[in-house]
Write a protein that holds these residues in place. Structure first.
Motif, short mmCIF file in Angstrom:
data_model
loop_
_atom_site.label_atom_id
_atom_site.label_comp_id
_atom_site.label_asym_id
_atom_site.label_seq_id
_atom_site.Cartn_x
_atom_site.Cartn_y
_atom_site.Cartn_z
N LEU A 61 -4.44 18.39 -30.51
CA LEU A 61 -5.82 18.00 -30.23
C LEU A 61 -6.09 17.82 -28.74
CD1 LEU A 61 -6.50 15.43 -33.11
CD2 LEU A 61 -6.70 17.92 -33.12
N GLU A 62 -5.09 18.13 -27.91
CA GLU A 62 -5.32 18.06 -26.47
C GLU A 62 -6.32 19.13 -26.05
OE1 GLU A 62 -1.33 18.32 -24.82
OE2 GLU A 62 -1.20 16.14 -24.74
N PRO A 63 -7.13 18.87 -25.01
CA PRO A 63 -7.11 17.70 -24.13
C PRO A 63 -7.95 16.52 -24.64
CG PRO A 63 -8.74 19.22 -23.35
CD PRO A 63 -8.11 19.86 -24.56
N HIS A 64 -8.50 16.64 -25.87
CA HIS A 64 -9.44 15.64 -26.35
C HIS A 64 -8.74 14.38 -26.86
CE1 HIS A 64 -12.02 19.02 -25.89
NE2 HIS A 64 -11.46 19.68 -26.89
N MET A 65 -7.55 14.54 -27.44
CA MET A 65 -6.72 13.41 -27.84
C MET A 65 -5.30 13.76 -27.46
SD MET A 65 -6.46 11.45 -31.56
CE MET A 65 -8.19 10.94 -31.45
N SER A 66 -4.70 12.98 -26.59
CA SER A 66 -3.44 13.35 -25.96
C SER A 66 -2.23 13.13 -26.87
CB SER A 66 -3.24 12.56 -24.67
OG SER A 66 -3.03 11.19 -24.96
N HIS A 67 -1.17 13.84 -26.55
CA HIS A 67 0.12 13.65 -27.22
C HIS A 67 0.60 12.22 -27.05
CE1 HIS A 67 4.50 13.87 -27.81
NE2 HIS A 67 4.25 14.92 -28.58
#
Length: 303
Positions: A61-67
């Protein structure tokens, strides 16, 4: 989490829960007074529920929700809810129940019992992961969009209401899109939409771990607005996180699939209620015929 003997995976939220069975409404409430006392015998903790991974890689889901957010949110917070729940229910009357039944019972009409928060948070988080997908967002289609337009006026009006619910949930909690198909008296708690008609979509927000299952609603979409859901990526900018979720992350395919299941469940329950109603009417008629025969027999004897 290590897999345990006779373990049970968390119910997939992509195709919604199988809870709301009438049996969970007739369970012996005396167990609450006993605070779910442990069963006799040696204490041995075994996992009843396993921590399920998100349905995509943790960097998908990057860059919207990071690892990094996933490492903390799923790897620590979600894991802790599942681990703590397993410890709480081991050897109690809750042992062996579905996650949904545990949620409904321990909600206890708003007087929360100890396992509720961990059970509900375990369910909520799995549902949240499955509410998103890589390259998500955009606009739904088909029947889902039709119902959104019918019940909110337009898709844009729905998005505005959903964002407002998420942004104004004070402190920790969740915002939800749900299908309201239940009878008005749900028995477990006060209905948040008592004057609204059934078979419609509603937006609700809930504090802490509470979710729409306690109102007998069918959740279709949720966003986690606890700070640990967004702080590493957005700091204190909750509105930005909400906007990115709606525009880039939502899996409308998952929401549409959940809607189909919710409607099917509602139709099945209506059929069952109609069947029970017919049976009662037939029993009443049969009882009336017996009474009439008895009266005729008495009059005949009198003559």
């Amino acid at each position: 989490m290590m897999a345990a003997t006779a373990s049970t995976t968390l119910t997939s939220a992509f195709l919604p829960f199988q809870g709301f069975r009438e049996s969970c409404r007739t369970l012996n409430w005396r167990t609450h007074k006993k605070q779910f006392a442990r069963k006799a015998g040696p204490v041995k903790v075994t996992a009843k529920f396993e921590l399920m991974p998100p349905p995509y890689p943790m960097n998908a889901l990057e860059p919207h929700m990071s690892h990094t957010t996933f490492e903390y949110h799923w790897g620590k917070h979600h894991r802790a809810y599942v681990d703590n729940l397993n410890k709480q229910i081991d050897g109690t009357e809750l042992d062996g129940m579905t996650l949904e039944d545990i949620i409904l019972i321990t909600y206890n009409r708003g007087d929360l019992l100890p396992p509720f928060n961990n059970a509900a948070q375990a369910w909520n988080h799995q549902f949240f992961w499955e509410s998103m997908k890589p390259s998500g967002g955009g606009k739904p289609s088909g029947e889902l969009l039709q119902l959104i337009n019918r019940d909110f006026g337009s898709f844009e009006a729905f998005v505005k209401e959903f964002k407002a619910a998420a942004a104004t949930q004070f402190g920790s909690g969740w915002a939800w899109l749900a299908y309201k198909a239940n009878r008005l008296n749900v028995g477990n708690t006060s209905n948040p939409h008592p004057t609204d008609e059934d078979k419609k979509l509603v937006v609700v927000k809930t504090p802490n771990a509470v979710n729409p299952l306690v109102w007998d609603y069918s959740p279709l979409l949720t966003i986690d607005v606890w700070e640990h859901a967004y702080y590493l990526d957005f700091r204190n900018r909750r509105p930005d996180y909400i906007s990115i979720f709606m525009e880039k992350l939502v899996s409308w395919e998952a929401v549409s699939s959940r809607l189909e299941v919710a409607k099917a469940k509602a139709a099945e329950r209506e059929e069952e209620e109609e069947r029970k109603k017919r049976e009662k009417e037939e029993e009443y008629k049969a009882g009336g015929e017996v009474r009439e025969m008895y009266v005729e027999s008495t009059d005949s004897d009198a003559e």
